[in-house]
Design an enzyme around this catalytic site. Structure first.
Site, PDB file in Angstrom:
ATOM      1  CE  LYS A   3      -7.053 -29.676  17.974  1.00 29.56           C
ATOM      2  NZ  LYS A   3      -6.724 -29.748  19.395  1.00 29.56           N
TER       3      LYS A   3
ATOM      4  CE  LYS B  44      -0.312 -38.515  12.151  1.00 30.35           C
ATOM      5  NZ  LYS B  44      -0.772 -37.478  12.990  1.00 30.35           N
TER       6      LYS B  44
ATOM      7  CE  LYS C 180     -10.147 -38.808  16.361  1.00 34.49           C
ATOM      8  NZ  LYS C 180      -8.702 -38.709  16.682  1.00 34.49           N
TER       9      LYS C 180
END
Ligand code: ADP
Ligand code: TRP
Length: 329
Positions: free
Chosen positions: A117, A197, A200
């Site tokens: 992240k 994959k 979003k």
């Protein structure tokens, strides 16, 4: 068998982070709905967790509501499962604090999810770093036995188990219940429009809910090769077939495989069949969603009842923990 299953508590959380797609459906919601029959399900909307990557009050309110509506429309049954918002049980923060006192920095520093992240540009806040501790508290606060999650959460479950063991070593066996993960395997990964994959963050998704025309149009955007209509088309690695298999009856799927192998049918035709099957598959969920939307108080009532039930359970566990650590007599 029945009685042990009935005693089992199954818990999972989903982040309210935007429009749900069919990867979320097949990867997380549909398995959670199936598990409702296997034990006492506790399902929650991880709103505190979503605040580690986005701090937008308007979006948060909207996403929580959307997720609640969509999860209920997809078959979460509030008569069988306890459904609540994470933040409706603020006790979770106290348990997170207690766990954090025994959590080595090194355990969190090696978490892939944190590193990924930060690499994506999300601010390296204390909350993002401590994310797995809050997740451990989510799980341990309800004496959860089984925690169904995607592969990406495997390490967080390992952190949870490590912390549970440390906690019981420090304060006595049975202070917290050691949970078992149920990890869903890679084979369950749903492919996106571009063959990667579905996610979003790749912008390659097929939403579960939406208007017919734009949804069907998305199917037409699936990336294909340039095999001419009359030639046989590759079956292996075909995004159209992989998606069609999720929606179509076995016979219809076999027929599409045969049409690929034989040639003479173009990709546009396959996409049309896929678009129909995708649209039809979610018809019952759309109908349920309309019913839910027609009853404006329903979602709030479900979440309020769920919060009450969850708090009752959390209260029991937390008083046991508070006694064990010496905060109360
Ligand atoms: P996204 O990748 O779109 O951000 P999330 O990470 O919010 O999705 O996913 C929530 C859950 O939905 C995950 O834990 C995972 O189990 C499931 N999921 C998401 N994308 C897929 C996919 N393409 N295939 C299978 N499961 C998925
Ligand atoms: N971190 C999980 C995810 O992003 C969501 C989550 C929060 C969760 N707390 C949990 C999942 C507890 C299972 C158990 O998918």
């Amino acid at each position: 068998m029945e009685s042990t299953l009935a005693a089992m508590r199954i818990l999972t959380g989903l982040q309210p982070s935007g429009k749900l797609h069919i990867g979320n459906y097949f990867g997380a919601m549909e398995p959670a709905v199936r598990l409702q029959d296997q034990g006492e399900a506790f399902y929650f909307i991880a709103d505190y967790h979503s605040m580690t990557s986005s701090q937008d009050p308007v979006a948060l309110r909207e996403n929580v509501r959307e997720l609640a509506i969509d999860f209920l429309a997809c078959g979460l049954d509030p008569a069988r499962a306890v459904f609540f918002r994470q933040s409706a049980v603020p006790e979770v923060n106290e348990l997170a604090w207690l766990l954090s006192t025994l959590c080595p920095m090194s355990l969190l520093a090696k978490c892939h999810s944190y590193k990924d992240k930060v690499a994506q540009g999300i601010a390296a806040s204390h909350a993002l770093f401590a994310y797995p501790v809050l997740m451990a508290a989510d799980i341990l606060l309800y004496d959860s036995n089984k925690v169904p999650v995607g592969k990406d959460q495997k390490q967080h479950l390992e952190v949870t188990r490590d912390l549970a063991v440390k906690f019981n070593e420090a304060y006595g066996e049975g202070t917290v219940v050691l949970p078992e993960p149920i990890i869903r395997e890679e084979t369950a990964i749903v492919m996106g429009l571009d063959g990667r994959k579905m996610s979003k963050s790749y912008g390659n998704t097929l939403p579960i809910f939406g208007e017919e025309k734009p949804l069907k149009k998305l199917v037409m955007k699936i990336t294909t090769d340039s095999t001419p209509v009359e030639d046989p088309k590759p079956v292996e690695g075909s995004t159209i077939l992989a998606l069609y298999q999720l929606f179509a009856e076995a016979g219809a799927y076999e027929a599409m495989v045969a049409d690929h192998a034989r040639g003479g049918v173009g990709y546009g035709d396959f996409k049309k069949r896929l678009a129909e099957a995708y649209w039809d598959y979610f018809a019952p969920m759309r109908a349920r969603r309309e019913e839910i939307l027609a009853d404006p108080g329903f979602v709030d009532e479900v979440l309020a009842a769920g919060a009450l039930r969850a708090r009752e359970e959390a209260g029991k566990v937390l008083s046991r923990v508070r006694r064990a650590v010496g905060l109360t007599a």
